[in-house]
Design a protein around this motif. Sequence first.
Motif, PDB file in Angstrom:
ATOM      1  N   GLU A 141      21.828   2.792  -5.993  1.00 51.98           N
ATOM      2  CA  GLU A 141      20.462   3.164  -6.381  1.00 51.98           C
ATOM      3  C   GLU A 141      20.308   3.136  -7.903  1.00 51.98           C
ATOM      4  OE1 GLU A 141      17.283   6.846  -5.683  1.00 51.98           O
ATOM      5  OE2 GLU A 141      19.437   7.199  -5.465  1.00 51.98           O
ATOM      6  N   ASP A 142      21.317   3.654  -8.637  1.00 56.08           N
ATOM      7  CA  ASP A 142      21.269   3.602 -10.103  1.00 56.08           C
ATOM      8  C   ASP A 142      21.193   2.158 -10.586  1.00 56.08           C
ATOM      9  OD1 ASP A 142      21.274   6.294 -10.583  1.00 56.08           O
ATOM     10  OD2 ASP A 142      23.362   6.438 -11.198  1.00 56.08           O
ATOM     11  N   GLY A 143      21.969   1.287  -9.957  1.00 57.19           N
ATOM     12  CA  GLY A 143      21.956  -0.122 -10.347  1.00 57.19           C
ATOM     13  C   GLY A 143      20.603  -0.765 -10.143  1.00 57.19           C
ATOM     14  N   ILE A 144      19.937  -0.381  -9.068  1.00 56.05           N
ATOM     15  CA  ILE A 144      18.593  -0.910  -8.784  1.00 56.05           C
ATOM     16  C   ILE A 144      17.609  -0.413  -9.842  1.00 56.05           C
ATOM     17  CG2 ILE A 144      16.698  -0.958  -7.123  1.00 56.05           C
ATOM     18  CD1 ILE A 144      18.956  -0.381  -4.957  1.00 56.05           C
ATOM     19  N   ASN A 145      17.662   0.905 -10.130  1.00 57.70           N
ATOM     20  CA  ASN A 145      16.736   1.480 -11.104  1.00 57.70           C
ATOM     21  C   ASN A 145      16.973   0.948 -12.518  1.00 57.70           C
ATOM     22  OD1 ASN A 145      15.196   3.107  -9.351  1.00 57.70           O
ATOM     23  ND2 ASN A 145      16.740   4.722  -9.373  1.00 57.70           N
ATOM     24  N   THR A 147       8.586   2.604   9.725  1.00 54.52           N
ATOM     25  CA  THR A 147       8.018   1.447   9.030  1.00 54.52           C
ATOM     26  C   THR A 147       6.646   1.743   8.447  1.00 54.52           C
ATOM     27  OG1 THR A 147       9.204   0.013  10.574  1.00 54.52           O
ATOM     28  CG2 THR A 147       7.484  -1.006   9.254  1.00 54.52           C
ATOM     29  N   SER A 148       5.829   2.481   9.191  1.00 47.95           N
ATOM     30  CA  SER A 148       4.479   2.782   8.699  1.00 47.95           C
ATOM     31  C   SER A 148       4.539   3.667   7.453  1.00 47.95           C
ATOM     32  CB  SER A 148       3.647   3.462   9.788  1.00 47.95           C
ATOM     33  OG  SER A 148       4.277   4.665  10.212  1.00 47.95           O
ATOM     34  N   LYS A 149       5.455   4.633   7.423  1.00 43.66           N
ATOM     35  CA  LYS A 149       5.618   5.488   6.239  1.00 43.66           C
ATOM     36  C   LYS A 149       6.123   4.654   5.064  1.00 43.66           C
ATOM     37  CE  LYS A 149       8.353   9.349   4.408  1.00 43.66           C
ATOM     38  NZ  LYS A 149       7.259   9.968   3.641  1.00 43.66           N
ATOM     39  N   TYR A 150       7.087   3.791   5.352  1.00 41.12           N
ATOM     40  CA  TYR A 150       7.681   2.974   4.292  1.00 41.12           C
ATOM     41  C   TYR A 150       6.619   2.105   3.604  1.00 41.12           C
ATOM     42  CZ  TYR A 150      10.709  -0.420   1.979  1.00 41.12           C
ATOM     43  OH  TYR A 150      11.304  -1.209   1.041  1.00 41.12           O
ATOM     44  N   LYS A 151       5.693   1.579   4.390  1.00 39.75           N
ATOM     45  CA  LYS A 151       4.661   0.680   3.844  1.00 39.75           C
ATOM     46  C   LYS A 151       3.668   1.400   2.940  1.00 39.75           C
ATOM     47  CE  LYS A 151       4.874  -2.805   7.499  1.00 39.75           C
ATOM     48  NZ  LYS A 151       4.173  -3.411   8.658  1.00 39.75           N
ATOM     49  N   THR A 201       5.778   2.517  -5.168  1.00 40.35           N
ATOM     50  CA  THR A 201       6.666   2.237  -6.298  1.00 40.35           C
ATOM     51  C   THR A 201       8.075   1.909  -5.808  1.00 40.35           C
ATOM     52  OG1 THR A 201       7.459   4.519  -6.612  1.00 40.35           O
ATOM     53  CG2 THR A 201       5.372   3.904  -7.679  1.00 40.35           C
ATOM     54  N   LYS A 202       8.770   1.124  -6.593  1.00 35.28           N
ATOM     55  CA  LYS A 202      10.162   0.774  -6.268  1.00 35.28           C
ATOM     56  C   LYS A 202      11.020   2.028  -6.148  1.00 35.28           C
ATOM     57  CE  LYS A 202      12.872  -0.912  -9.541  1.00 35.28           C
ATOM     58  NZ  LYS A 202      13.541  -1.849 -10.479  1.00 35.28           N
ATOM     59  N   GLU A 203      10.836   2.975  -7.088  1.00 39.77           N
ATOM     60  CA  GLU A 203      11.640   4.195  -7.072  1.00 39.77           C
ATOM     61  C   GLU A 203      11.460   4.962  -5.765  1.00 39.77           C
ATOM     62  OE1 GLU A 203      12.227   8.295  -9.685  1.00 39.77           O
ATOM     63  OE2 GLU A 203      11.052   6.633 -10.501  1.00 39.77           O
ATOM     64  N   ASP A 204      10.221   5.075  -5.288  1.00 39.61           N
ATOM     65  CA  ASP A 204       9.957   5.808  -4.042  1.00 39.61           C
ATOM     66  C   ASP A 204      10.526   5.066  -2.830  1.00 39.61           C
ATOM     67  OD1 ASP A 204       8.697   7.878  -5.326  1.00 39.61           O
ATOM     68  OD2 ASP A 204       6.670   7.066  -5.063  1.00 39.61           O
ATOM     69  N   TYR A 258      13.518   6.640  -0.510  1.00 34.23           N
ATOM     70  CA  TYR A 258      13.345   6.854   0.930  1.00 34.23           C
ATOM     71  C   TYR A 258      14.485   6.213   1.716  1.00 34.23           C
ATOM     72  CZ  TYR A 258      11.248   6.447   5.602  1.00 34.23           C
ATOM     73  OH  TYR A 258      11.012   6.504   6.959  1.00 34.23           O
ATOM     74  N   LEU A 259      14.810   4.985   1.374  1.00 36.18           N
ATOM     75  CA  LEU A 259      15.892   4.286   2.074  1.00 36.18           C
ATOM     76  C   LEU A 259      17.243   4.947   1.796  1.00 36.18           C
ATOM     77  CD1 LEU A 259      14.896   0.548   1.568  1.00 36.18           C
ATOM     78  CD2 LEU A 259      14.571   1.968   3.606  1.00 36.18           C
ATOM     79  N   ARG A 260      17.424   5.425   0.563  1.00 41.71           N
ATOM     80  CA  ARG A 260      18.675   6.113   0.217  1.00 41.71           C
ATOM     81  C   ARG A 260      18.877   7.364   1.076  1.00 41.71           C
ATOM     82  NH1 ARG A 260      17.706  10.740  -2.239  1.00 41.71           N
ATOM     83  NH2 ARG A 260      16.915   9.876  -4.199  1.00 41.71           N
ATOM     84  N   ALA A 261      17.817   8.156   1.238  1.00 45.07           N
ATOM     85  CA  ALA A 261      17.923   9.374   2.042  1.00 45.07           C
ATOM     86  C   ALA A 261      18.273   9.043   3.493  1.00 45.07           C
ATOM     87  CB  ALA A 261      16.613  10.160   1.972  1.00 45.07           C
ATOM     88  N   LEU A 262      17.621   8.035   4.050  1.00 42.12           N
ATOM     89  CA  LEU A 262      17.917   7.633   5.424  1.00 42.12           C
ATOM     90  C   LEU A 262      19.342   7.091   5.555  1.00 42.12           C
ATOM     91  CD1 LEU A 262      14.662   5.792   6.593  1.00 42.12           C
ATOM     92  CD2 LEU A 262      15.370   8.136   7.098  1.00 42.12           C
ATOM     93  N   ALA A 263      19.778   6.315   4.578  1.00 41.28           N
ATOM     94  CA  ALA A 263      21.121   5.735   4.616  1.00 41.28           C
ATOM     95  C   ALA A 263      22.181   6.824   4.582  1.00 41.28           C
ATOM     96  CB  ALA A 263      21.308   4.772   3.447  1.00 41.28           C
TER      97      ALA A 263
END
Length: 445
Positions: free
Chosen positions: A262-266, A289-293, A297-300, A304-309
């Motif tokens: 995540e740090d690398g992405i940011n 998927t509906s929430k994700y859409k 922002t990229k950060e959000d 979200y994906l980080r928390a799920l992962a």
Amino acid sequence: MNWEQLLSLKRQGDKGKRLRIEQDDTRLGFEVDYDRIIFSSAFRSLQDKTQVIPLSKTDFVHTRLTHSLEVSVVGRSLGRLVGKKIIEKHPHLKEVHGYQMNDFGAIVAAASLAHDIGNPPFGHSGEKAIGEYFSIGNGLKYKDQLSPKEWQDLIDFEGNANGFSVLNSSRPGVDGGIRLSYATLGAFMKYPKESLPKKPTKNIADKKYGFFQTDKEFFQEVAAEMGMIANKGGDDIGFERHPLAYLVEAADDICYTIIDFEDGINLGLVSEDFALEYLIKLVKDSIDTSKYKTLETKEDRISYLRALAIGSLINDAVKVFVENEEAIMRGEFPFSLTDKSKYKAQMDDIINISVKNIYQSREVVEKEIVGYQIIQTLLDKFITAFNNKADGNLSNYDTLILKMLPEKHQLAKENLYERLLHICHFVSMLTDGNALLFYKTIKGY
């Protein structure tokens, strides 16, 4: 091994046992461990030790402090989920001894909080810089004056062993360091062996080492008290892991895999589109998927994906532990939990990208080069002065150098090995910024 021994509340210096059933639940011993770590100066120093980019001034990049806090949160969840299963399987732990599922979470959280407490400045390159000062640098001249195991401690300087020393070393008026429970120390010890023999087996517990020769006696006391299984012969000391050490390791593995990514992405070192391809593989069963859409922002989106992962990896690690609990208790599980994860391939892919795009990025490499120069200069000046004082050959320059040592490090040491390790310990406890300041002062900048 048995859980009654492994969950020991005993602390260094105790004459008798501490029984769980007699504990005050408003101030549980395992939770006291967490508090003591939080309030220690060694833990505070992690706020200026960067997890990914040394000397970074970017506010969203993780430090060792924020990384350790996040690992402790993941560790607490792992411990509680495993504890619930263990209590259900072994109800006498609760009915007879008074243990609760949250005890497991408290132990793993405390050990996870401390897991990086012995790491030197500038990350893992800091460990290598200390080791190479002795193996190929000016410290090579001390080799013939030390035993093979003492020498190995220095040339393979290990943050885990240093951490064990940080937590337990005495000084005048402070016996036993911060005196954690043996259960927390057991969970902390990912590599319960001495520095030699080096990697004697492919057992994950033999990958590195967990204590210096100065701490060998106390280490053996802790292992014996908890009934850990010895797995070395002759004069060599080593044990199979405390079961909860697997959970501490898993918490760290999960966090550095996902959060460093995540740090690398940011930081723009990994493109968002490229990252999404890999993160989606970890969360395809849980993503809304509906929430994700709705996330703009990229950060959000990444958050979200980080928390799920992390949630997916926690549940999988618990499943692997519970399925293999009996083998772990027999000392017959020579793997990490993530080695047996159904997500291992995806985690390996993410780590490989992180190595290429983040850990080997120009910014990281340049600052690690600076870190090498800083650490080896500090070691050379302080070790020379410290040894000259012990030998009665103190110069005026040595006297000035030693005045820079904090008061608690101005302790006489009986032999060369202890003096060398003492200065390594001092340098390892410096923050990235303080190490740079010491270096600038010595160099006259």
